[in-house]
Write a protein that holds these residues in place. Structure first.
Motif, short mmCIF file in Angstrom:
data_model
loop_
_atom_site.label_atom_id
_atom_site.label_comp_id
_atom_site.label_asym_id
_atom_site.label_seq_id
_atom_site.Cartn_x
_atom_site.Cartn_y
_atom_site.Cartn_z
N VAL A 368 0.70 -1.09 0.01
CA VAL A 368 0.04 0.01 -0.05
C VAL A 368 0.76 1.19 0.22
CG1 VAL A 368 -1.80 1.20 1.04
CG2 VAL A 368 -1.69 -1.19 1.23
N ARG A 369 0.85 2.09 -1.22
CA ARG A 369 1.68 3.17 -1.26
C ARG A 369 0.77 4.47 -0.93
NH1 ARG A 369 2.85 -0.14 -5.82
NH2 ARG A 369 4.99 -0.81 -5.65
N LEU A 370 1.60 5.54 -0.55
CA LEU A 370 0.88 6.82 -0.45
C LEU A 370 0.94 7.52 -1.75
CD1 LEU A 370 2.53 8.34 2.86
CD2 LEU A 370 0.36 7.32 2.31
N GLY A 371 -0.14 7.99 -2.16
CA GLY A 371 -0.39 8.75 -3.37
C GLY A 371 -0.16 10.24 -3.05
N GLY A 372 -0.57 11.21 -4.04
CA GLY A 372 -0.24 12.47 -4.13
C GLY A 372 1.11 12.81 -4.19
N SER A 373 1.54 13.57 -3.34
CA SER A 373 3.08 14.33 -3.36
C SER A 373 3.95 13.11 -2.91
CB SER A 373 3.20 15.26 -2.60
OG SER A 373 2.19 16.50 -3.04
N TYR A 374 3.66 12.15 -2.46
CA TYR A 374 4.56 11.22 -1.60
C TYR A 374 5.22 10.25 -2.72
CZ TYR A 374 3.19 13.07 2.76
OH TYR A 374 3.02 13.85 4.00
N SER A 375 4.25 9.77 -3.76
CA SER A 375 4.89 8.89 -4.73
C SER A 375 3.93 9.12 -6.10
CB SER A 375 4.51 7.43 -4.32
OG SER A 375 3.18 6.93 -4.19
N ASN A 376 4.67 8.36 -7.19
CA ASN A 376 3.59 8.58 -8.44
C ASN A 376 2.79 7.53 -8.71
OD1 ASN A 376 3.52 9.92 -10.80
ND2 ASN A 376 4.66 9.00 -11.93
N CYS A 377 1.97 7.04 -7.77
CA CYS A 377 1.30 5.96 -7.99
C CYS A 377 -0.11 6.49 -8.30
CB CYS A 377 1.18 4.87 -6.61
SG CYS A 377 0.50 5.79 -5.26
N THR A 378 -1.09 5.39 -8.77
CA THR A 378 -2.31 5.72 -9.11
C THR A 378 -3.42 4.96 -8.43
OG1 THR A 378 -3.83 5.99 -11.16
CG2 THR A 378 -2.05 4.31 -11.22
N GLU A 379 -4.65 5.41 -7.73
CA GLU A 379 -5.33 4.77 -7.31
C GLU A 379 -6.08 3.51 -8.04
OE1 GLU A 379 -6.05 4.77 -4.15
OE2 GLU A 379 -4.80 6.35 -3.56
N ASP A 380 -6.73 3.98 -9.24
CA ASP A 380 -7.54 3.08 -10.06
C ASP A 380 -7.13 3.22 -11.53
OD1 ASP A 380 -8.45 5.66 -10.49
OD2 ASP A 380 -10.59 5.09 -10.19
N GLY A 381 -6.13 4.19 -11.94
CA GLY A 381 -5.81 4.26 -13.23
C GLY A 381 -6.56 5.18 -14.14
N SER A 382 -7.44 5.98 -13.41
CA SER A 382 -8.18 7.13 -14.08
C SER A 382 -7.47 8.06 -14.43
CB SER A 382 -9.48 7.40 -13.24
OG SER A 382 -9.00 7.77 -11.91
N ASP A 383 -6.32 8.48 -13.66
CA ASP A 383 -5.65 9.50 -13.93
C ASP A 383 -4.53 9.34 -15.05
OD1 ASP A 383 -4.70 8.21 -12.13
OD2 ASP A 383 -3.96 9.58 -10.66
N VAL A 384 -4.40 8.18 -15.40
CA VAL A 384 -3.21 7.84 -16.28
C VAL A 384 -3.57 8.10 -17.79
CG1 VAL A 384 -1.72 5.87 -17.15
CG2 VAL A 384 -2.40 5.97 -14.73
N PRO A 385 -3.05 8.64 -18.75
CA PRO A 385 -3.30 9.20 -20.15
C PRO A 385 -3.38 8.09 -20.99
CG PRO A 385 -1.03 9.94 -19.63
CD PRO A 385 -1.47 9.34 -18.27
N VAL A 386 -3.81 6.94 -20.44
CA VAL A 386 -3.83 5.47 -21.48
C VAL A 386 -4.99 4.93 -21.32
CG1 VAL A 386 -2.67 3.47 -22.09
CG2 VAL A 386 -1.18 5.43 -21.49
N GLN A 387 -5.60 4.52 -22.39
CA GLN A 387 -6.80 3.87 -22.22
C GLN A 387 -6.83 2.45 -21.96
OE1 GLN A 387 -9.06 4.00 -25.95
NE2 GLN A 387 -10.67 2.38 -25.18
N ASN A 388 -7.69 1.97 -20.94
CA ASN A 388 -7.34 0.42 -20.69
C ASN A 388 -8.26 -0.51 -21.67
OD1 ASN A 388 -6.96 -2.02 -19.29
ND2 ASN A 388 -7.96 -1.35 -17.35
N LEU A 389 -7.27 -1.25 -22.27
CA LEU A 389 -8.15 -2.10 -23.46
C LEU A 389 -8.44 -3.38 -22.65
CD1 LEU A 389 -5.76 -1.47 -26.55
CD2 LEU A 389 -7.95 -0.32 -25.83
N TYR A 390 -8.10 -3.76 -21.53
CA TYR A 390 -8.29 -5.06 -20.77
C TYR A 390 -9.79 -4.84 -20.07
CZ TYR A 390 -3.76 -6.73 -22.45
OH TYR A 390 -2.78 -7.22 -23.05
N SER A 391 -10.57 -5.72 -19.99
CA SER A 391 -11.65 -6.14 -19.21
C SER A 391 -11.40 -6.43 -17.78
CB SER A 391 -12.48 -6.89 -19.74
OG SER A 391 -12.41 -8.22 -19.90
N SER A 392 -10.32 -5.56 -17.24
CA SER A 392 -9.94 -6.05 -15.77
C SER A 392 -9.61 -4.78 -15.02
CB SER A 392 -8.76 -6.88 -15.71
OG SER A 392 -7.54 -6.29 -16.45
#
Length: 634
Positions: A368-392
């Motif tokens: 479990v990583r801290l988001g925001g200013s502490y790391s560059n992780c994403t919660e659910d990928g909604s803020d990633v500029p890549v479309q999820n092509l998988y049904s997962s």
């Protein structure tokens, strides 16, 4: 008596004057006290002297009490400002550490009943599906001729392959044309050349094998070479095999699940598995794959750790009617992953050997990583500029493969067969896209070098679950028990096992212990920690408190106020002493003289006298006894 009376009469008004003067002085003093509420320091020296004499900061008083000794004053001044500099240097270090957002790693051991992960098992060899059997036979024959030309190797083919080739000349011409466009070639040093037919004197150890992929206009070519001939043949064959698969419009034509002939036995927690416990999908290179415990509605739970409380599988590893040019290994491939995550068999899978019992123990680990200013992780990928092509759900590998596929569609005009198909796109095959292979391999080089930016765009999820695996191997079945084991399997599954040693394999997957580890992060430097560290530094260098900090802030504000006041006074005095208008020039004086000399008649001047009334005598008398009264008393 008269003299005394006259003296009293003269002293009476003087007493009244004294009382009036005292009353005026008291009133003036009160006015001065009222003005002192807003009155300010007259100079910087007065400000700093008051501050050093009354502040609670240690060492400041030495700047005032030793002012008669210039050496001590200079020493304490240097020491005082040096201490301030060191303290603020430490402040800078603390602020830099705070804005770097460090984290603490927290390790927790939890004991609880564990949800069993998903397990994917593949046959490790693609099957000759009936929808593409004819074209695969043609490709095998072309490959046979290629190996004969390059290596003088006569590959044995099934009799049916030879008998059916003559009846399919029209269909084979189309496949042969595209295969000849991308032939296998010998490579020597940096140049790709075709090996002459009559060249027995050429040392074959100096050559590498590969194939050339050219653009649609043949103005540029990409050389794909391998040091191993086996790898080159497999890659070349796989390239044409993918083109054949991509020509099938309906992927369900490849859905030929044969669960009973692949998995002889399936048990979890001492209970038999059924069809509701697995899902089936087709992999281009690994054939039929089965995922157990992927149904989120009814997940398996391990009640106890150990080999008897996990998943136990007996699988068939004997190859029959498979493609030998596409896969050179035998056995099965297993991968353990979390639910609602695709099984990337190339990344996390491992092979199971035939005739071996493989026991895989698992240890669950959550991060479990801290988001925001502490790391560059994403919660659910909604803020990633890549479309999820998988049904997962979002994972880093899902994002990377989706990014490559989207770039493939954009650059090459078609999609790669190994990855999901974007909306509105079609899979690449050289019947429709002649130069897609050239575009794909060029794009793959850019992808691995991160020119496309996929590894930079795709971030790690803030919460992820991993399984640490360790495997043990033993022979199965043993030499003394293999007869009755194979007999029971053949009776149960109605299949005659021809190769006992390479016919079956057993896989056990279980939790090693109940404990699972959680790796969490917490802020290492909070606002409270920052204030505490700043207070420690302030106390270390000056031994003061928060009120001392307020005194310093007050000093700074007073300094700014005095600066404005003095600047305002200077501007006002500068305007007061400046002349009201410009001085008359010499031209003006000359004109005045000329005008005066030209006057012939005298002028009359009117003088007005202004009479100013002088103050009365009594108003000029000072407060206190007069000189006459003093003489009278004398």
């Amino acid at each position: 008596v008269l003299q005394d009376g006259s003296a009293k009469s003269e002293n009476a008004p003087e007493g009244e004057k004294m009382r009036e003067c005292k009353q005026g002085a008291e009133q003036q003093q009160k006015e001065d006290e009222r003005e002192g509420l807003i009155e300010f320091y007259g100079s910087y020296q007065e400000l700093f002297q008051f501050f050093c004499s009354n502040t609670t900061i240690h060492g400041a008083i030495r700047l005032v009490c030793s002012k008669k000794n210039k050496m001590k004053t200079a020493f304490w001044s240097v020491l005082f400002f040096l201490t301030f500099s060191l303290m603020y240097w430490q402040f800078g270090i603390l602020y830099r550490e705070y804005f770097s957002y460090p984290v603490n790693l927290n390790l927790n051991l939890n004991s609880d009943r564990l949800a069993f992960p998903a397990v994917t098992l593949c046959t490790l060899n693609p099957y000759r599906y009936s929808a593409i059997r004819k074209k695969l036979d043609e490709l095998d024959q072309i490959t046979h001729q290629t190996l004969l030309d390059l290596y003088d190797y006569n590959m044995s083919l099934a009799r049916s392959d030879w008998s059916t080739l003559s009846t399919r000349k029209r269909s084979s011409r189309s496949l042969l044309h595209h295969v000849q466009r991308h032939p296998l070639r010998r490579q020597k040093r940096d140049n790709l050349v075709s090996l002459p037919e009559n060249s027995p004197s050429v040392d074959k150890n100096d050559w590498k094998i590969g194939f050339v992929l050219c653009s649609e206009n043949n103005d540029d070519c990409f050389h794909q070479a391998y040091s191993s001939g086996v790898d080159a043949v497999r890659e070349w064959y796989s390239f044409h095999y993918i083109n054949i698969l991509a020509q099938i419009p309906d992927a369900k034509a490849l859905d030929e699940s044969d669960f009973e002939n692949f998995i002889y036995s399936c048990r979890f927690n001492e209970a038999t598995c059924d069809k509701a416990n697995y899902t089936h999908f087709h992999h281009p290179l690994y054939g039929n794959c089965y995922t157990f415990n992927d149904n989120s509605s009814s997940l398996w739970t391990s009640s106890l750790p150990g080999i008897n409380n996990g998943l136990s599988l007996v699988v068939r590893t004997e190859q029959h009617d498979f493609i030998p040019l596409l896969s050179t290994v035998t056995g099965a491939r297993v991968m353990v992953h979390d639910q609602n995550e695709p099984a990337f068999m190339d990344d996390g899978g491992f092979n199971v050997r035939p005739g071996i019992e493989t026991s895989i123990s698992m240890r669950k680990e959550m991060t479990v990583r801290l988001g925001g200013s502490y790391s560059n992780c994403t919660e659910d990928g909604s803020d990633v500029p890549v479309q999820n092509l998988y049904s997962s759900r979002y994972t880093e590998q899902v994002c990377i493969r989706s990014c490559f596929q989207l770039n493939m569609v954009e650059r090459c005009g078609c999609a790669y067969y190994f990855y999901p198909l974007p909306a509105g796109a079609t899979y690449c095959n050289y019947m429709k896209h002649i130069a897609w292979g050239y575009c794909y391999y060029k794009l793959l080089v850019e992808f691995k070098a991160d020119v496309l930016g996929c590894f930079h765009k795709c971030r790690k999820p803030c919460k992820m679950t991993e399984y640490q695996l360790s495997a043990g191997y033993s022979r199965w079945p043993s030499a003394v028990s293999e007869d009755w084991v194979f007999y029971m399997l053949s009776q149960q599954n109605k299949y005659n096992i021809t190769s006992k040693r390479n016919g079956v394999a057993k896989v056990n997957i279980f939790f090693e212990e109940w404990n699972y580890k959680t790796n969490g992060e917490s802020p290492a430097f909070t606002v409270v920690t920052l204030l505490s560290q700043l207070g420690n530094q302030w106390s270390l260098w000056f031994g003061s408190s928060v009120l001392s900090v307020m005194e310093l802030a007050e000093l700074i504000l007073d300094f700014i106020a005095i600066t404005f006041i003095l600047a305002f006074r200077w501007l006002r005095s500068h305007r007061t002493h400046s002349p009201p208008g410009p001085h008359p020039s010499s031209q003006d004086n000359t004109a005045f003289q000329d005008e005066a000399s030209g006057l012939s008649t005298p002028h009359r001047f009117t003088v007005e006298a202004v009479v100013t009334t002088l103050p009365s005598y009594n108003s000029l008398e000072p407060c206190g006894p007069s000189r006459d009264s003093e003489k009278g008393h004398e």
